[in-house]
Design an enzyme around this catalytic site. Structure first.
Site, mmCIF file in Angstrom:
data_model
loop_
_atom_site.group_PDB
_atom_site.id
_atom_site.type_symbol
_atom_site.label_atom_id
_atom_site.label_comp_id
_atom_site.label_asym_id
_atom_site.label_seq_id
_atom_site.Cartn_x
_atom_site.Cartn_y
_atom_site.Cartn_z
ATOM 1 N N GLU A 102 2.546 -0.554 -4.485
ATOM 2 C CA GLU A 102 2.327 0.790 -4.310
ATOM 3 C C GLU A 102 3.781 0.959 -3.605
ATOM 4 O O GLU A 102 4.473 0.326 -2.679
ATOM 5 C CB GLU A 102 1.864 0.414 -2.982
ATOM 6 C CG GLU A 102 0.056 0.671 -5.031
ATOM 7 C CD GLU A 102 -1.311 1.074 -3.788
ATOM 8 O OE1 GLU A 102 -2.478 1.028 -5.027
ATOM 9 O OE2 GLU A 102 -1.175 1.435 -3.366
ATOM 10 N N HIS A 126 -1.462 12.348 1.138
ATOM 11 C CA HIS A 126 -0.907 11.887 -0.237
ATOM 12 C C HIS A 126 -0.159 12.745 -1.709
ATOM 13 O O HIS A 126 -0.194 13.615 -1.455
ATOM 14 C CB HIS A 126 -1.807 11.482 -1.085
ATOM 15 C CG HIS A 126 -2.254 10.572 -2.161
ATOM 16 N ND1 HIS A 126 -1.516 10.399 -3.850
ATOM 17 C CD2 HIS A 126 -2.482 9.007 -1.952
ATOM 18 C CE1 HIS A 126 -1.934 9.607 -4.023
ATOM 19 N NE2 HIS A 126 -2.182 7.946 -3.181
ATOM 20 N N ARG A 163 4.599 7.185 1.665
ATOM 21 C CA ARG A 163 3.883 8.488 1.395
ATOM 22 C C ARG A 163 4.658 10.022 2.198
ATOM 23 O O ARG A 163 4.698 10.603 1.898
ATOM 24 C CB ARG A 163 2.277 8.437 2.423
ATOM 25 C CG ARG A 163 1.424 7.139 1.079
ATOM 26 C CD ARG A 163 0.005 7.319 1.040
ATOM 27 N NE ARG A 163 -0.520 6.559 -0.632
ATOM 28 C CZ ARG A 163 -1.636 6.141 0.434
ATOM 29 N NH1 ARG A 163 -2.264 6.493 0.813
ATOM 30 N NH2 ARG A 163 -1.839 5.533 -0.887
ATOM 31 N N HIS A 177 -4.779 13.151 3.065
ATOM 32 C CA HIS A 177 -6.018 12.002 2.928
ATOM 33 C C HIS A 177 -6.355 11.203 3.388
ATOM 34 O O HIS A 177 -7.510 10.734 3.133
ATOM 35 C CB HIS A 177 -4.309 11.637 1.849
ATOM 36 C CG HIS A 177 -4.860 9.719 1.103
ATOM 37 N ND1 HIS A 177 -5.577 10.409 -0.084
ATOM 38 C CD2 HIS A 177 -4.558 9.008 0.554
ATOM 39 C CE1 HIS A 177 -6.505 8.417 -0.020
ATOM 40 N NE2 HIS A 177 -5.352 7.774 0.332
ATOM 41 N N ARG A 196 -0.166 5.003 7.251
ATOM 42 C CA ARG A 196 -0.337 4.405 6.955
ATOM 43 C C ARG A 196 0.189 3.341 5.667
ATOM 44 O O ARG A 196 1.006 4.332 5.122
ATOM 45 C CB ARG A 196 -2.247 5.004 5.963
ATOM 46 C CG ARG A 196 -2.450 3.465 5.869
ATOM 47 C CD ARG A 196 -4.203 3.405 6.035
ATOM 48 N NE ARG A 196 -4.295 4.681 4.561
ATOM 49 C CZ ARG A 196 -4.517 4.732 2.994
ATOM 50 N NH1 ARG A 196 -4.410 3.718 2.943
ATOM 51 N NH2 ARG A 196 -4.834 6.097 2.234
#
Length: 522
Positions: free
Chosen positions: A116, A241, A288, A349, A384
């Site tokens: 990811e 997100h 992100r 998110h 994060r």
């Protein structure tokens, strides 16, 4: 009154993990889990991607995972916490596997690892594209099999019980003795007396009108802890997100997992241009915060309502096998991943901040612990890293369990007061709670979103102050109900977010004030 050794508020991966471990190690002690909805309704259930953990030491290493986490956190992570969580991750994965969680495996029988955004290597342990659901159901099955765990569904936590509730005093170091719970089945408020209380109440996404979170994510644990005197930190770092299915409506939206970009999907604007390489050398696999801001800029540049996620160049059979949930959800909306681009926008998110805890999950209130998204551990910093959230929840649930396992049981000698009812009036026609909720969500979406400005946030905090006073009056005079309590918590948390946004004087990770960028470019 309900008396228990350990009161766990919340039924996601963090709360369930702690409860199971404590109940197994100490069969003579009691654990109560309370949840305001069904026990299976939590952010954990909606986690698609998986858990980031170093599993293949031939290609990966702890240091690589640590480095990726620190880079994503933009200089605000606690390096000692990052190292601790990363190194303890693999053991927590093994525990889940021994519980029966069916993580995907490759042809060689080893764990199938996904990749990811922000990760230098493939290290995401997963079950298809609904990992959280598998974990939650597996843990819940075990919880219901333990004789010393009692689950109280549809019990809404109103407030923590500290010295202020008992004596009317506010000591510099409060102690938690339990919590007041609204039993939604009877409408009565029950007193839960606990030797130790663990907040595992999840996130705050519903404060924003457009979110990946379920409707239960209203920041209850953070608001309760704040009112009780706990230290709250890093609330300005709300992660959006990047890829959420655009359907032109507010409320919870369907998440398109970051793993699908790790699988090779591209982001394109409505002109068909693949734009992420224009913003970052990592393209779609940038962290992100960068991807979300890049999408936001593309939307504003062309005044478009959404951009696209393109999977048409990928192996369609492999795509269906790896992402069956996403594939089916898109198919139901007449989107074929083999031929169609998916319309997406960023959405609220994850909260990187929250209730400040130490490495053992201890808050600044004695006998009160926190883990999962409601806590601020120092792992995430300003942003994060993908799939570090379930990892953090597992590690901290275990740390709290280990810490309390070595402690003597606290024996409170106080007399616990019953709940003193507030208002008696019923909500009148016109549903002011729903109207306030809509106003709050619109305010946060417009003024405290991906890109912020000082002027808009100053305007927002004035509106929040007014809203806060009006809702407190409504709370004092109206008969207790969940919707009103949630609204009260949402406003408290929203104000904490804006207040801490205004204190920050530089852009970091998920916090971006356009005024600072303008000054830097002068």
């Amino acid at each position: 009154m309900v008396s228990t050794d350990y009161l766990v508020i919340g039924s996601g991966i963090a709360g369930l993990s702690f409860a199971l471990k404590m109940a197994h190690k100490f069969p003579d002690r009691t654990v109560c889990i309370t949840t305001k909805s069904d026990a299976g309704d939590s952010n954990t259930k909606h986690a698609q991607g998986g858990i980031a953990a170093v599993s293949d030491l031939e290609t990966d290493s702890f240091q690589k995972h640590i480095s990726d986490t620190l880079v994503a956190g933009d200089g605000l992570c606690d390096p000692s916490i990052v190292g601790m969580v990363v190194r303890r991750g693999p053991e927590r994965i093994k525990e889940l596997m021994s519980c029966g969680v069916p993580f995907d495996k490759g042809k060689n029988g080893q764990l199938a690892l996904g990749r990811e955004g922000g990760h230098a290597e493939s290290r995401i342990v997963h079950h298809k594209d609904h990992t959280g659901q598998e974990i939650a159901s597996t843990l819940l099955d075990q919880v219901y099999g333990r004789h010393n765990i009692t689950v109280f569904e549809h019990h809404f936590a109103i407030d923590l019980i500290t010295e202020y509730r008992i004596y009317g005093t506010k000591p510099s170091k409060p102690t938690c003795f339990g919590a007041y719970m609204l039993d939604q089945n009877t409408g009565k408020v029950r007193t839960f007396r606990a030797r130790n209380t663990v907040l595992a109440t999840g996130g705050i996404g519903t404060i924003y009108g457009h979110t990946t979170n379920p409707s239960v994510a209203t920041g209850d644990g953070i608001a309760m802890a704040y009112r009780a005197g706990a230290q709250i930190q890093d609330m300005e770092f709300v992660q959006f997100h990047p890829t959420v299915l655009y359907e032109g409506k507010a409320g919870q939206s369907f998440l398109i997992s970051e793993a699908i970009r790790g699988f090779g999907a591209y982001l394109r604007n409505q002109k068909g241009h693949r734009f992420m390489p224009d913003y970052d050398s990592r393209a779609e696999l940038a962290p992100r915060d960068i991807v979300s801001r890049s999408i936001d800029q593309e939307l504003k540049k062309y005044d478009d309502p959404f951009v696209y996620l393109d999977c048409t160049h990928l192996n369609s059979k492999a795509l269906r096998v790896r992402f069956p949930n996403i594939y089916e959800a898109c198919r139901k909306r007449q989107i074929k991943l083999e031929t169609d681009w998916i319309p997406i926008v960023p959405a609220a998110h994850y909260l990187c901040g929250g209730i400040m805890v130490d490495s053992n999950g201890r808050t600044t209130i004695t006998n009160l612990f926190a883990c999962g998204e409601c806590s601020r551990t120092g792992l995430h910093g300003a942003n994060r890293l993908a799939s570090n959230s379930l990892l953090e929840a597992l590690v901290y649930a275990h740390n709290i369990f280990e810490y309390l396992g070595y402690q003597k049981l606290f024996s409170p000698s106080v007399v616990m007061p019953e709940w003193e009812g507030m208002g008696v009036d019923a909500i009148q026609d016109g549903n002011p709670v729903g109207q306030y909720r809509d106003r709050l969500q619109l305010l946060m979406q417009d003024d405290v979103g991906i890109v912020r400005s000082t002027a808009r946030m100053q305007k927002a905090i004035k509106q929040l102050d007014t809203m806060y006073s009006e809702i407190e009056e409504l709370y004092r005079t109206t008969k207790m109900n969940v919707a009103l309590c949630e609204l009260r918590n949402m406003v408290h948390v929203a104000r904490l977010i804006v207040e801490q946004c205004l204190r920050r004087k530089e852009n970091k990770g998920g916090f971006y004030n356009i005024d600072f960028e303008l000054v830097r470019n002068v």
